[in-house]
Design an enzyme around this catalytic site. Structure first.
Site, PDB file in Angstrom:
ATOM      1  N   CYS A 117     114.888   6.756 -33.710  1.00 48.48           N
ATOM      2  CA  CYS A 117     114.510   6.679 -32.310  1.00 48.48           C
ATOM      3  C   CYS A 117     114.010   8.038 -31.782  1.00 48.48           C
ATOM      4  O   CYS A 117     113.819   8.978 -32.561  1.00 48.48           O
ATOM      5  CB  CYS A 117     115.675   6.172 -31.455  1.00 48.48           C
ATOM      6  SG  CYS A 117     115.151   5.539 -29.840  1.00 48.48           S
ATOM      7  N   ASP A 186     123.528   7.527 -26.419  1.00 50.82           N
ATOM      8  CA  ASP A 186     123.426   7.028 -25.034  1.00 50.82           C
ATOM      9  C   ASP A 186     124.780   7.061 -24.368  1.00 50.82           C
ATOM     10  O   ASP A 186     124.882   7.190 -23.142  1.00 50.82           O
ATOM     11  CB  ASP A 186     122.860   5.608 -25.029  1.00 50.82           C
ATOM     12  CG  ASP A 186     121.391   5.631 -25.419  1.00 50.82           C
ATOM     13  OD1 ASP A 186     121.105   5.682 -26.626  1.00 50.82           O
ATOM     14  OD2 ASP A 186     120.547   5.657 -24.501  1.00 50.82           O
TER      15      ASP A 186
END
Ligand code: RI2
Length: 302
Positions: A117, A186
């Site tokens: 990512c 996150d």
């Protein structure tokens, strides 16, 4: 999805609160706090998984409520909200820079690194190491379904890092060649479990099988206070159209699209924060000793 990365999301939240404070027409401290609470609720809950957003709000409210208790008047509270938002943004940018410096110390000439990512903190580690003159190569996964790995690959190429793109399911095929897996986060739970883009846990599992170390690069405001009281981190499930564009062709077939997954602490070697390197098991100390969060604390937007 206009703003990518949990850190930039937190900064956008702080910027939002700052704008609300600057433009508020409130005439009393109570109506000002009510106005901010409304904004805080919208901003803190906009992305359910990235705890950086509600933590940015918690950070600002801690300051505001303590000043309010001391009897500060409206102009001072307004000024404090604006100043604290700006300070959070600067703290966040500085944290990513520090993480880059600390994480880069772990990289060596000749390393082959895998990432998944797009993460501004991982980018900071890799860019810092590159600027220190270290020679290494990075493999980026595509990161289906939104292909954020391609953004990462382009950014690495643009700073001059030797970069290769692979499909997500090629992780195990190449794993034995890697020296490090480096990923962002996150959210991080009190037990050290790391929530990151979907596919991360599979990569960490494969890395562990191949005895490749997995490093997480994340600011301390990614640690989730609610998990101390047993709250589970909500995993955002996004539109099926991100997976299959023409859903008509696949009618009557379910399509699931969780955006994040959870990597257990046993699969993580270290978490690089702006305060230094910690084992995932020390996550609880960040929450309790550094931030002083308490179990089941009332949320500022409640
Ligand atoms: P930084 C991203 O998700 C990725 O999962 C990435 O690893 C994580 O945020 C952290 O990114 P999304 O919020 O905070 O773009 O390190 O969906 O930039």
């Amino acid at each position: 999805m206009e703003i990518r990365g949990a850190g930039p999301i937190a900064r956008a939240v702080a910027q939002g609160i700052k704008i609300e404070a600057e433009t508020s027409a409130a005439t009393s401290t109570d109506s000002f706090m009510e106005h901010l609470k409304e904004a805080a609720r919208t901003l803190a809950t906009a992305r359910p998984t990235a705890v950086s957003a509600p933590n940015a709000v918690r950070f600002l409210y801690k300051r505001l409520t303590s000043q309010m208790k001391e009897g500060k008047e409206l102009p001072e509270l307004k000024e404090l909200a604006i100043r604290s938002s700006q300070e959070f943004i600067e703290f966040s940018e500085e944290a990513t820079k520090k993480i880059g410096e600390i994480g880069a110390n772990r990289l060596r000439d000749g390393d082959l690194i895998m990432t998944h990512c797009h993460s501004s903190n991982v980018l900071s580690v890799l860019t810092t190491a590159h600027n220190q003159g270290k020679h290494f190569e990075v493999y980026c996964t595509e990161t289906r379904p939104r292909l954020q790995g391609l953004i990462m690959a382009k950014k690495l190429r643009d700073v001059g890092v030797s970069t290769t793109i692979i499909v997500d399911c090629a992780a195990r095929y190449f794993m034995e060649e890697f020296n490090h897996v480096i990923i962002g986060a996150d959210a991080i739970a009190a037990n050290g479990a790391v929530v990151n883009k979907i596919g991360t846990s599979e990569i960490a599992l494969v890395a562990r099988e191949a005895r490749v170390r997995t490093m997480v690069a994340a600011e301390t405001y990614k640690f989730h206070p609610g998990t101390m009281g047993g709250e589970l981190i909500e995993i955002e499930e996004r539109s099926p159209r991100e997976v299959i564009h023409d859903t008509k062709e696949f009618s009557q077939i379910n399509i699931r699209n969780p955006a994040f997954d959870i990597t257990p602490p046993e699969y993580i070697d270290v978490i690089v924060t702006e305060m230094g390197i910690i084992p995932p098991q020390a996550a609880i100390l960040i929450l309790t000793e550094q931030y002083g969060w308490k179990i089941s604390e009332k949320e500022p937007w409640e």
